[in-house]
Design a protein around this motif. Sequence first.
Motif, short mmCIF file in Angstrom:
data_model
loop_
_atom_site.label_atom_id
_atom_site.label_comp_id
_atom_site.label_asym_id
_atom_site.label_seq_id
_atom_site.Cartn_x
_atom_site.Cartn_y
_atom_site.Cartn_z
N GLU A 83 15.25 4.65 74.94
CA GLU A 83 14.09 5.30 75.55
C GLU A 83 14.52 6.17 76.73
O GLU A 83 14.00 7.28 76.93
N ALA A 84 15.50 5.68 77.51
CA ALA A 84 16.00 6.46 78.64
C ALA A 84 16.70 7.73 78.16
O ALA A 84 16.54 8.80 78.76
N VAL A 85 17.48 7.62 77.10
CA VAL A 85 18.14 8.81 76.56
C VAL A 85 17.08 9.81 76.08
O VAL A 85 17.15 11.00 76.40
N ALA A 86 16.11 9.32 75.33
CA ALA A 86 15.08 10.20 74.78
C ALA A 86 14.27 10.89 75.88
O ALA A 86 13.85 12.04 75.73
N ALA A 87 14.08 10.18 77.00
CA ALA A 87 13.30 10.74 78.11
C ALA A 87 14.16 11.55 79.07
O ALA A 87 13.63 12.18 79.99
N GLY A 88 15.47 11.51 78.90
CA GLY A 88 16.36 12.27 79.77
C GLY A 88 16.48 11.70 81.17
O GLY A 88 16.67 12.45 82.13
N ARG A 89 16.39 10.38 81.29
CA ARG A 89 16.48 9.77 82.63
C ARG A 89 17.68 8.82 82.70
O ARG A 89 18.20 8.36 81.69
N ASP A 90 18.11 8.55 83.92
CA ASP A 90 19.24 7.65 84.14
C ASP A 90 18.82 6.20 83.88
O ASP A 90 17.64 5.83 84.03
N ASP A 91 19.81 5.39 83.52
CA ASP A 91 19.56 3.98 83.27
C ASP A 91 20.88 3.25 83.40
O ASP A 91 21.92 3.77 82.95
N PRO A 92 20.91 2.06 84.02
CA PRO A 92 22.18 1.35 84.18
C PRO A 92 22.83 0.95 82.86
O PRO A 92 24.02 0.66 82.81
N ARG A 93 22.04 0.92 81.78
CA ARG A 93 22.60 0.58 80.47
C ARG A 93 23.20 1.78 79.75
O ARG A 93 23.65 1.67 78.62
N LEU A 94 23.19 2.91 80.40
CA LEU A 94 23.46 4.18 79.73
C LEU A 94 24.67 4.88 80.33
O LEU A 94 24.83 4.95 81.55
N VAL A 95 25.56 5.37 79.46
CA VAL A 95 26.68 6.23 79.86
C VAL A 95 26.50 7.55 79.12
O VAL A 95 26.44 7.57 77.89
N MET A 96 26.38 8.65 79.86
CA MET A 96 26.17 9.96 79.25
C MET A 96 27.19 10.95 79.78
O MET A 96 27.69 10.82 80.89
N GLY A 97 27.49 11.95 78.99
CA GLY A 97 28.42 12.97 79.43
C GLY A 97 28.60 14.04 78.38
O GLY A 97 28.08 13.96 77.26
N ARG A 98 29.40 15.02 78.74
CA ARG A 98 29.75 16.11 77.83
C ARG A 98 31.26 16.16 77.72
O ARG A 98 31.98 15.90 78.69
N THR A 99 31.74 16.49 76.54
CA THR A 99 33.18 16.49 76.31
C THR A 99 33.85 17.57 77.15
O THR A 99 33.28 18.64 77.39
N VAL A 100 35.06 17.28 77.59
CA VAL A 100 35.89 18.26 78.27
C VAL A 100 36.88 18.81 77.25
O VAL A 100 37.01 18.27 76.15
N PRO A 101 37.57 19.93 77.56
CA PRO A 101 38.55 20.46 76.59
C PRO A 101 39.49 19.38 76.09
O PRO A 101 40.03 18.58 76.85
N ASP A 102 39.67 19.35 74.76
CA ASP A 102 40.36 18.24 74.11
C ASP A 102 41.88 18.40 74.18
O ASP A 102 42.49 19.02 73.31
N THR A 103 42.48 17.85 75.23
CA THR A 103 43.95 17.80 75.32
C THR A 103 44.44 16.36 75.32
O THR A 103 45.63 16.12 75.42
N GLY A 104 43.51 15.41 75.21
CA GLY A 104 43.89 14.00 75.24
C GLY A 104 43.96 13.50 76.67
O GLY A 104 44.14 14.26 77.62
#
Length: 666
Positions: free
Chosen positions: A297-318
């Motif tokens: 529900e937090a992901v769907a609503a776009g809000r922070d939650d202690p159960r949630l880890v969100m992010g965007r990938t960085v350039p893939d160099t490992g």
Amino acid sequence: MLALAGGVRLRIGWDEDRPDHLTEEAPVPGEGGCLFALKRLSLALADGDRVRCVILGGAVHNGRGEEPAIPQGVTQAQVLRDACARAGVAPGRVSYLTVDGGGASAQDGIGTATRALLRSGRAHDSGAATDSADTGIGRLGSVAGVAGLLKSVLSIEHRCLPPDPGDIRRLPRPWPGAEGVPLLAGVLASGADGTHCHLVLGEAPPATPDTPAAPGRSRRATGRGGARPTMLVPWVLSGRTPATLRAQARRLLDHVAGRPQPAPEDVGYSLATTRASFEHRAVVLGAGAEDLMDGLEAVAAGRDDPRLVMGRTVPDTGPVFVFPGQGPQWPGMARELLRTSAVFREGVEACAAAFEPFLDWSLLSLLSREEPDAAAWNRADVVQPALFTTMMSLVGLWRSHGVEPAAVVGHCVGEVVAACAAGGLSPADGARVVALWSRAQARLSGRGAMASVLLPEEQVRSQLRSWGERLAVAAVNGPNSTVVSGDGDAVRQFVTEVSALGVRARPVAIDLATHSPQTDELMDEIRSALAPIRPRSSPIPFYSTVVAGRLDTKELDADYWCRNLRRTVRFEQAARLALGHGHRLFVELSPHPVLAMGLRDTFEDAAPDAVVMGTLRRDRGGMEQFLHSLARAHVHGVQVDWAPVFSAPGDRRVDLPTYAFQRQPC
């Protein structure tokens, strides 16, 4: 091994579909596509794949130019007979047959000889139920065989047949034949050159205890004890855009809430092993269905939650594996993982065996003790072997989840771990370096101290001029993070002075002065003790904090480790070089992150898009904390193998909603 087969028909031209071209004998044109995943049955069962049906046999007959629209009795019957022979079944046992090229009626596409063959051996001279591939879809031409195969697969899976064309209620038909008899279906298709093809399909076998791996489990997930090491379950989501990620979460939430709930572990396992990972990612971590659904529900609503880890990938160099020196240790730092992770425990036991020739005390006992020996944790010759062992075992834990270092960098004793992780030193040589090195350092115990100062190196050196050789710059960890080392009284007085000026400074948990003139007296002893080591070249880039550059690990001989102990640790410069080579993801493998602050300062100046994360934290040394770190690595683009998280025998794959396409023009 996996093969994909299928077909697509698109109505691009208009002339053939004009209303005046359509007749009762020529049905409305259809379009669409279908793709089948084909795999050996034994491999599919071992990998826990959902098997919808089994291809028991097949045959192809080249018609040599025969007209495909006109059933060729002998040709068609022969290919049916050959396919059934290869499948090991009598033609009369086939109880459902789809054909193409028959116009509106399936019977139009079946030759007399074929109908007789299907009736052979049946009671009351009854034949198989038949269906045209085009029925309910439209004229499909050359891809009608694909539609026929799809109909047969779904009919077997659901144990019923498509509705009769004349039934206005459109109700599924019962499968013909006696109750309890294995279902068999046939698919007849014709090519443009008169070639006939026939497949015989059967039911998927039921799961048995003899199945190579329990249903739904990856083979890689087995063999480590069978018990799940943490109560947390990860649900992994991703999307091309933030909006898609939110929609994906909403779709999954509706899916699990609107039906008898599948086990959270099954949903997590299916998400982790059957879905692609896109740029925008989220991992929901929960101890049960309610926790996980609140996180969705937090992901769907776009809000922070202690159960949630969100992010965007960085350039893939490992990821770059980062290993600190003395300082992040705490009593009990390995105790919980020793109890809950077989991989971690194996790593500790291997290190303990490597240290055994050099220590007169038990590493395993020290790290697993419920009541820590406080005095022992103040000794360099205890702390450094314990740190080395813990960090090397964390390397094994990350690797067991598919995470391999693209490069390594280490700080002081952490550089020995980096060398071993890269393959430049054997575990036995690494243990020799740490054990004999720290034993020599222990003779300096009580004479020195170290402190971390949040000032640039140049300003710190300016402040140290009046102290002469009593104080030295021990390490430069970032543009505003410098470590001072030297006589104990001098270090404490220096901290007091700079603190009075409003500068943040704090002592490091160590009572000796490495990287200072105090270590000069140890050089000959250490050089002699480490002479037997045999460093070797490593394929993994090693960024040296001694030479402040990339170094071939075959150069890590006894003299190198003397320079490591005596010289200033050039961690910031080594990190900048790694950034310059394109690395953007740094993972600190330690009981508590101590280099992250300096790295973030370096990123702000050199690469704002770079990311650093830790592994464990003080008083949070178990699998739940590791799982949070694994989730953070995943959302920033690290290729994680989640299968070991779902290693319990009952985990299985379940149906999930498809991708939440946003249907927006590019």
